[in-house]
Structure formats: structure tokens, C-alpha cells
Design a protein around this motif. Sequence first.
Motif, short mmCIF file in Angstrom:
data_model
loop_
_atom_site.label_atom_id
_atom_site.label_comp_id
_atom_site.label_asym_id
_atom_site.label_seq_id
_atom_site.Cartn_x
_atom_site.Cartn_y
_atom_site.Cartn_z
N LEU A 1 6.92 3.63 8.20
CA LEU A 1 6.40 2.36 7.69
C LEU A 1 7.00 1.99 6.34
CD1 LEU A 1 2.61 2.55 8.69
CD2 LEU A 1 4.45 1.32 9.84
N THR B 1 1.17 -4.99 4.57
CA THR B 1 0.06 -5.53 5.36
C THR B 1 0.07 -7.04 5.17
OG1 THR B 1 -1.27 -3.57 4.91
CG2 THR B 1 -2.43 -5.52 5.70
N ASP C 1 1.73 3.13 2.40
CA ASP C 1 2.71 3.16 3.48
C ASP C 1 3.99 2.41 3.09
OD1 ASP C 1 1.18 4.70 5.14
OD2 ASP C 1 0.23 2.97 6.12
N THR C 2 3.80 1.36 2.29
CA THR C 2 4.97 0.62 1.84
C THR C 2 5.93 1.54 1.09
OG1 THR C 2 3.46 -1.23 1.51
CG2 THR C 2 5.70 -1.49 0.62
N ARG D 1 1.53 -5.54 10.38
CA ARG D 1 2.54 -5.03 9.44
C ARG D 1 3.85 -5.76 9.65
NH1 ARG D 1 0.57 -1.21 6.22
NH2 ARG D 1 2.50 -1.02 5.06
N GLU E 1 4.57 6.67 2.65
CA GLU E 1 3.66 7.77 2.93
C GLU E 1 3.80 8.18 4.40
OE1 GLU E 1 -0.90 7.67 2.29
OE2 GLU E 1 -0.03 8.36 0.40
N LYS E 2 3.88 7.14 5.26
CA LYS E 2 4.34 7.40 6.63
C LYS E 2 5.77 6.88 6.67
CE LYS E 2 -0.15 6.72 8.82
NZ LYS E 2 -0.95 5.48 8.94
N ASP F 1 0.84 -1.20 0.00
CA ASP F 1 0.00 0.00 0.00
C ASP F 1 0.88 1.25 0.00
OD1 ASP F 1 1.00 0.09 2.57
OD2 ASP F 1 -0.80 -0.80 3.46
#
Length: 586
Positions: A555, A560, A547-548, A571, A551-552, A545
Motif C-alpha cells: 500500500l 484513503t 500505510d501510505t 484507496r 507499513e503494508k 496514514d
Amino acid sequence: MRECPLTKKRVRADQVEPQSGTVFSYSGATSTVSDKDVSAFRFDLADTISKLPNDDLKARAGIEAGDLLAGELNAAKVSAFFFQWRDSSEELHPVRRVLDKFKRTHEGKESSERFAVLLPTGKPPESAHKIAQEFYQSRGVKTPGLLNEKIGKIENSTDFHPESGVELTEARPFNLMFKTYVGPVESEDSIAYLRPETAQAIFAQFKNVLDTARQKVPFGIGQIGKAFRNEVTPRNFIFRSREFEQMELEFFIKPDEVIEAIHGSVATLGTLDPKSKTPEPQPNWGWESWHQYWVEERVRFYEGIGLSRDTLGFHHQTPEELAHYARACTDILFKFPFSKKDEQGNVKGDELEGIAARGDFDLSQHQRFSGKPMTVFDEELRAAWGKLPKEKSDTLWKRYYDHRKNYLTKCAKPDETAEQISQQATEDANGLAKGVYIPHVIEPSAGVDRLILALIANAFSEETKTDDKGKSETTVTLKFHPRVAPFKAGIFPLLKNKPELVKKAQAVRDLLRPWMNVYYDEAGSIGKRYARQDEIGTPFCVTIDFDTLGEKPELLDTVTLRYRDDGKQERLKISELRDWLLAKVR
RNA sequence: GCGGGUGUAGUUCAAUGGUAGAACGGCAGUUUUCCAAACUGCAUACGAGGGUUCGAUUCCCUCCACCCGCUCCA
């Protein structure tokens, strides 16, 4: 194999209970024709004869048909006259037509099949008539008149069905093996049979393996392969089929007499505690311990691929069920959805595997029929035997001798004399002193197709959910143990129209692919992709996703990980993914 | 092997002596879409062979397959 001609129930020719009583037998049955039919026919016949063109013919036909115009009348009788006049002159054809019409109306309504039924003494003959009539009705005679009744007493006959009392058909061999011809021409010389079990190859190769693989007893040879049996009823999906995959292990052990000679006594295993680990094999185990060990070991195998102990059942074969050469056989059963319940409502299950203690029967047979020795030489035995007190070695010698003699007698070739057998048994027992014996065998033999069916039946689970809109939906999940799941993980980019997600997901796919079967999917919504994997039993799904992609930032390079059975997610770092999954699926 | 039943799309189910429909599923596309979302488009079926008929998926016959029961489980 013999069959009751009325109920079609089958019995084995050698397992019929002897019975006594009164036998009613019949040579056949013919249609009884109603009085009305008879008078109509006779009127017709007389009328036709009277209309024949000249008096000479009328007289001839009248005399010849006299029998039909009086006395008892049935289809068989008319039929006989019809054929008698087959080649008669053209003028008589009207008469033939009348006969033909009658014959045809009642044609096929007679039977010359023999039938007999045994009744317990004292039962009225009417019940025999009733059963016989029922039989001839099943043969197409609507209103059977029984022919040539004979009544006689009989003692201890095995020719009648124990339930119906009906005389059984001739014994017919039931063909269990598939016969075929090798090569382009069908001839007597080229007949071959497809093997009904796979184990024989192991015994045939026993010596080769022993010599070339540098093995010492105890050791085992395993094999998997196709076997073919001409089953009466292939049923229940792939539970019983005519072509099937079998996996077998022949585990060769020392005879108990050898163990006792070397170790002084034979150890017993006692009852195994299901919770504890299977004990390490000991050198002083006899066949009973080894048999128990393999039963337990096999159960652990089933547990290891998701068939918990409570889904399994056991059947310890009784002495009557055992093959004559077997010492014990334990069946491992699985409680299939189609398995039958007993009187108490308990499901016993159907057989997945049999673990048999077969003594030295198989190797002995191969040795005798191939003429090649199947014995092993055991240095330890020879050394130990020399140190035995005479009393002990005599006892062991005698016991071994008795076993061998027993086997040789039971399986004697037609031309062997008792003397030859004793001599052979003596020779075999004398071998012990030289350290020579034929190994005994423990044989776990399992059906692979059945196991697959059991795994699927065990994994199948249905759930009906109702969503917010009140729409209910039934979902199917195959809850395979990760070890046997066809695909170990589904790999998805959250969105397929974002090249960065797709590229990353494909990288994860390529990372795992050399290690396990994974399913890459980018079609449809993420929920649908999870559902698709649930349905084929994939235990884990990995979603790439935003985050991968970082994005954060904290992370970055995590994914996921979603579990099939409860839908929970966590995670995981991509760098840890492979080892995490391997630990679960190995 | 015997008796009964059923054969239409991947699945579940329609209709019909003259053009076979749907739902779900599948495929393609749109959409920052984490548990079968929505929207658009596409593809896919009369078990096989005979017969009757101008014409049969439909009626008739035979075969085959599957299901249920009996049987079998050496």
C-alpha cells in the motif's frame, strides 16, 4: 403607485378597476366629548370666570366665552378660543388655564384629513360611517365625530381601492432606480442613476464586438456585473436585494424573414426530449427554436451544478405579463424552502432566470437614439434574395415591413409622423434585398446571488444520529456538486505528532494546490476533521496514514479517499489522485 | 412603507441596578486517534446613542439590525 390610506394596501395607478356607487366624503373628524366631560368643563369655566378680580372682566369673559358655555362643544372649538385669548391680559390667565387643560386632554384628537369611501349602491350609510370612523381612529381620534358629510353618486371611477372602497392617495411614482451624483458637488447636471440591469452595455458595444471579434450571426455576448434596484422589500436572505449580481447573455439571431429567404422555410424544433442531448443548432432555426434551445441549455447548466430538474420549475409568461416588445419569456424557477405553495399544495418556486425572446427591440432602440447603425450585412442573404421568386420576396418584404412599422409606431418619438414611420419601415424592408438587417435577440438573464442561494438551499442536509451512549447529535452536510464546492478536497495526516505523516500530507497538499482549492487540516481527531469538511461541503477527503508510508508494503504511496455523502472510503495511488479529482470537479 | 416580535461569546441559551455563566464550537497541547473520542489549558459577548442613577447589560427614550405578517415583485 397609489395606496389605500386605511389598509395601506398598494395598487398600481394604471391597474385600478373602475367602480361605481355612492361616495361618502368627509373633511375631517373631531373628538366627540362625553356629556360628563362637557359639564365638568363648563362648571369649571363658569366658576373661574366668577372668580375673576373685577366685574368688568367677568362680563367680558362671560360674553366671549358664551359660545363655550352653550351649544356643541369640541376640542377644536376650545382650541380656537384658547388661541384667540393668547395675548390677553394677565387677569384672564386663569380662564386660559381652564381652556388649556381641556384642550390638552383632547389634543391631537382631531383630524382635518379628507376621507372618502365608495359603497355599492344600496348599502346603508352606517357602513360608510363605520369605515370613516375606523380611519379617523387610526389617525388618533378616539371617538371621532365626522365633519361635513357629503354624499354623491359616481360612475366608473378609478380613485377607490377595489377591496376596501376607500379613496386612494394621490398617485406617487415609485422610485425603482438609485439616484446619485457624480463628482464632488450635487447639482442637476451631475445626477446619475445606477443601472437597474446590465444588458445595455452589450447592445451599446454590439457593433464593436461584431467587427473586432470577427463574428457572424448567430453569436452571443455574455456579461456579468452589478445591478441596483430600489426594491420595496428586500427579503429572503439574498433572494431579493437592492444590490445584486446579474449574468446575462444576448444571443443575436437572424430574423425569421431572413431565415426563410435563405433556407426557404423556418425549421421548428418540436418538443425537446429532456433525456436526449440538446440538438445541435441548425442554420434554419427561427427565433422559437433558438428560444427553446436556450431554455433547455440553461436547464442543463443548472443540472450540471447539482440542481436536478425536479427542484426547478417553469413559468411561461402569458401575453398579458409580457413586456410589449417581447415575443416570449420563459422563467426558470427554483423551489426554495421559502417558496409559496399554490391551492393544490404544489410549490411553484421562485425565479432564478428569465429567457426572453426580445425581437429586435433593443438594437433598434439603440440605433434610433444613438443614431449609429446596428445593422449587420449578410452576404448569404443578399445572394439568396436575388434568386427568390417575386411572389416570395414580396411576401417576406411585406412581413418584415409590418414588423418594423409596428415597432416604429409603438415606440414613436413624440414628433414623428405616420408618414415618417412608413418611410422608415420601407427603408428597413428594402435593406433585406441588400443583405442588411437588425438582428433579433434571445436573452437569458440570471441572478447570480439567487443561484448561490439555490445551491446552498439545495445542498443543505441535516442528519440526527444517536451514538452508543444514547447521545443524539445533529450533523449538517452541504451536499454541493463537486463543481461548485468551495473546497474540492480536505487533506489530513492521520496524526499530527508524527512528522513523517505530516510531511507526506503536506506534499500531497502541494501537489493538488495548483489545480484546485484544497483544505489542509491537522487539528483534532480525524473524525472531527471529516465532520468539519462535511459542514462546508467539501466532497472528498484524503487521509495520509501509516500505510501510505509503507507499513503494508503493497500500500506504499496510496491514500484513503473518503466520500462526503456516504462516508465510504477507498484507496487510491497518490500518482493517480490529481487526475481522479480533476475528473470529478471539472 | 405599516403592524407585531427579538437583540448577551461563533452558535444555542442563562443570570443580574454593583464581579456576566454554561454547553457546543474555536485555539494550543498530550495520545498509532479512520467518522464531532478522552484529558489539560486558553481566548471570545451585553447592537448604537442619549437619559434617570453614586453606579445601567438590567429602568426610560431614540436610532439601528434581524425575524414574522402585510405589501412589493416594475
